[in-house]
Write a protein that holds these residues in place. Structure first.
Motif, PDB file in Angstrom:
ATOM      1  N   ASP A 280       6.213   3.244  -5.109  1.00 36.33           N
ATOM      2  CA  ASP A 280       6.053   1.837  -5.442  1.00 36.33           C
ATOM      3  C   ASP A 280       4.843   1.666  -6.355  1.00 36.33           C
ATOM      4  O   ASP A 280       4.241   2.654  -6.805  1.00 36.33           O
ATOM      5  CB  ASP A 280       5.942   0.989  -4.174  1.00 36.33           C
ATOM      6  CG  ASP A 280       4.719   1.346  -3.338  1.00 36.33           C
ATOM      7  OD1 ASP A 280       3.857   2.116  -3.810  1.00 36.33           O
ATOM      8  OD2 ASP A 280       4.620   0.859  -2.191  1.00 36.33           O
ATOM      9  N   ARG A 281       4.477   0.430  -6.630  1.00 31.30           N
ATOM     10  CA  ARG A 281       3.374   0.186  -7.573  1.00 31.30           C
ATOM     11  C   ARG A 281       2.033   0.681  -7.028  1.00 31.30           C
ATOM     12  O   ARG A 281       1.102   0.908  -7.808  1.00 31.30           O
ATOM     13  CB  ARG A 281       3.289  -1.312  -7.878  1.00 31.30           C
ATOM     14  CG  ARG A 281       4.472  -1.820  -8.700  1.00 31.30           C
ATOM     15  CD  ARG A 281       4.277  -3.283  -9.081  1.00 31.30           C
ATOM     16  NE  ARG A 281       5.355  -3.744  -9.939  1.00 31.30           N
ATOM     17  CZ  ARG A 281       6.498  -4.254  -9.508  1.00 31.30           C
ATOM     18  NH1 ARG A 281       6.730  -4.339  -8.197  1.00 31.30           N
ATOM     19  NH2 ARG A 281       7.421  -4.663 -10.362  1.00 31.30           N
ATOM     20  N   ASP A 282       1.935   0.856  -5.721  1.00 31.12           N
ATOM     21  CA  ASP A 282       0.699   1.362  -5.121  1.00 31.12           C
ATOM     22  C   ASP A 282       0.716   2.882  -4.946  1.00 31.12           C
ATOM     23  O   ASP A 282      -0.219   3.437  -4.349  1.00 31.12           O
ATOM     24  CB  ASP A 282       0.464   0.696  -3.763  1.00 31.12           C
ATOM     25  CG  ASP A 282       0.253  -0.809  -3.897  1.00 31.12           C
ATOM     26  OD1 ASP A 282      -0.325  -1.223  -4.922  1.00 31.12           O
ATOM     27  OD2 ASP A 282       0.688  -1.553  -2.998  1.00 31.12           O
TER      28      ASP A 282
END
Length: 331
Positions: A280-282
């Motif tokens: 994911d974006r993290d």
């Protein structure tokens, strides 16, 4: 665009000299239309150029002649561009039709029913607009049992597709001929070593289901996910992993077969690392083991579609790697 130039020219007068900008209309027309639209826009631009030339009183001057010549020349170039674009589009359509035929040969739809098993597959390519890539799968209902392969080719693009074709061709032949799964694996290793060049390799897992038991051979591939009827989850793993296919020259280690019970109500999910390594974006990996509740859908295809949608939501954008999932259930 032509209207804006016309209004600006009328408002500013002949001193500014906006008349040649009328040719911008036929310059952009080939991007959005065919030769008829391009010719019509060129004709409109020519009429407006002549009218503005009379209005600005430059129709008989050099600037008027240059403006008219610019519109005619740009329109002619636009018509040539439309013809070339149509030719390229026709060539692209032919290439796409060939690619679709190659897809049907390489990644055939898995049989929905194989022996006593129900099968469903989901494939997502990391290459935009592509339907095939470096991941592979196959289900073969052999006399000895239902035999399955899921693999991941090193690399992407056409080279990965070519390697996947080599592996699938060898598996489809060996799965019907060999008496046991270990024989299938040995024959697959020989075929891949003979045909792959350089440092190419393929991680793969082979499975054979018969007599309510599943046997695995793992060539450096992620462990399968076994969802029991009571909701418990296991990840069957061998004592030691073998090298991926194509790397036997670096150490001729043969995988150790390992077995697990596979009974009615259980589900077996084979997948590639494009699923579990999707971030994911993290930067967090996709937690597949925590998403097994999505596999409780009554229909196998619906269950995989639920996982696919959840995976895409986790990533929040295009996939960075090919991803394949193969789900097996007793019917």
């Amino acid at each position: 665009m032509i209207a804006a130039v016309t209004i600006a020219d009328v408002a500013s007068g002949p001193a500014v000299g906006l008349l040649p900008l009328v040719s911008l209309g036929p310059a952009f027309a080939p991007l959005v239309g065919g030769w008829r639209r391009t010719a019509c826009i060129g004709a409109i631009a020519l009429v407006l150029t002549s009218g503005l030339g009379v209005y600005d009183d430059v129709i008989d001057a050099t600037r008027g002649y240059v403006s008219i010549a610019s519109v005619v020349g740009v329109t002619a170039a636009g018509l040539v561009a439309v013809s070339m674009r149509r030719q390229r589009e026709a060539e692209l359509d032919n290439v796409r039709s060939i690619a679709e035929a190659a897809q049907r040969v390489l990644l055939k739809p898995v049989p929905r029913l194989a022996g006593q098993l129900r099968a469903a597959v989901c494939y997502m390519s990391a290459v935009a607009e592509a339907r095939i890539g470096g991941d592979l799968y196959e289900v073969v209902a052999a006399p000895q049992g239902v035999r399955v392969i899921v693999g991941d080719v090193q690399g992407k693009g056409l080279d990965a597709v070519e390697t996947a074709a080599v592996v699938l061709g060898a598996f489809r032949e060996a799965a019907l001929d060999e008496e046991d799964l270990l024989g299938v694996g040995r024959r697959l290793v020989r075929s891949v070593d003979r045909q792959l060049e350089g440092e190419k390799f393929v991680t793969a897992i082979l499975a054979e289901i018969r007599d309510r038991e599943v046997t695995f051979l793992n060539y450096g591939h992620p462990a399968p996910l076994l969802l029991r009827a009571d909701g418990s989850v296991t990840l069957p793993e061998p004592i030691s992993y073998a090298l991926p296919l194509g790397l036997s020259a670096h150490g001729p280690s043969e995988p150790e077969p390992f077995r697990a019970d596979f009974r009615p109500g259980d589900q077996l999910l084979l997948y590639t690392d494009g699923v579990t390594e999707a971030r994911d974006r993290d930067g967090r990996f996709y937690p597949l083991s925590d998403r097994t509740h999505l596999l409780k859908e009554r229909d196998a295809e619906s269950a995989l579609e639920a996982v696919r949608q959840d995976l895409l939501q986790h990533v929040g954008g295009p996939m960075q790697d090919d991803a394949a999932m193969l789900l097996l259930r007793y019917r």
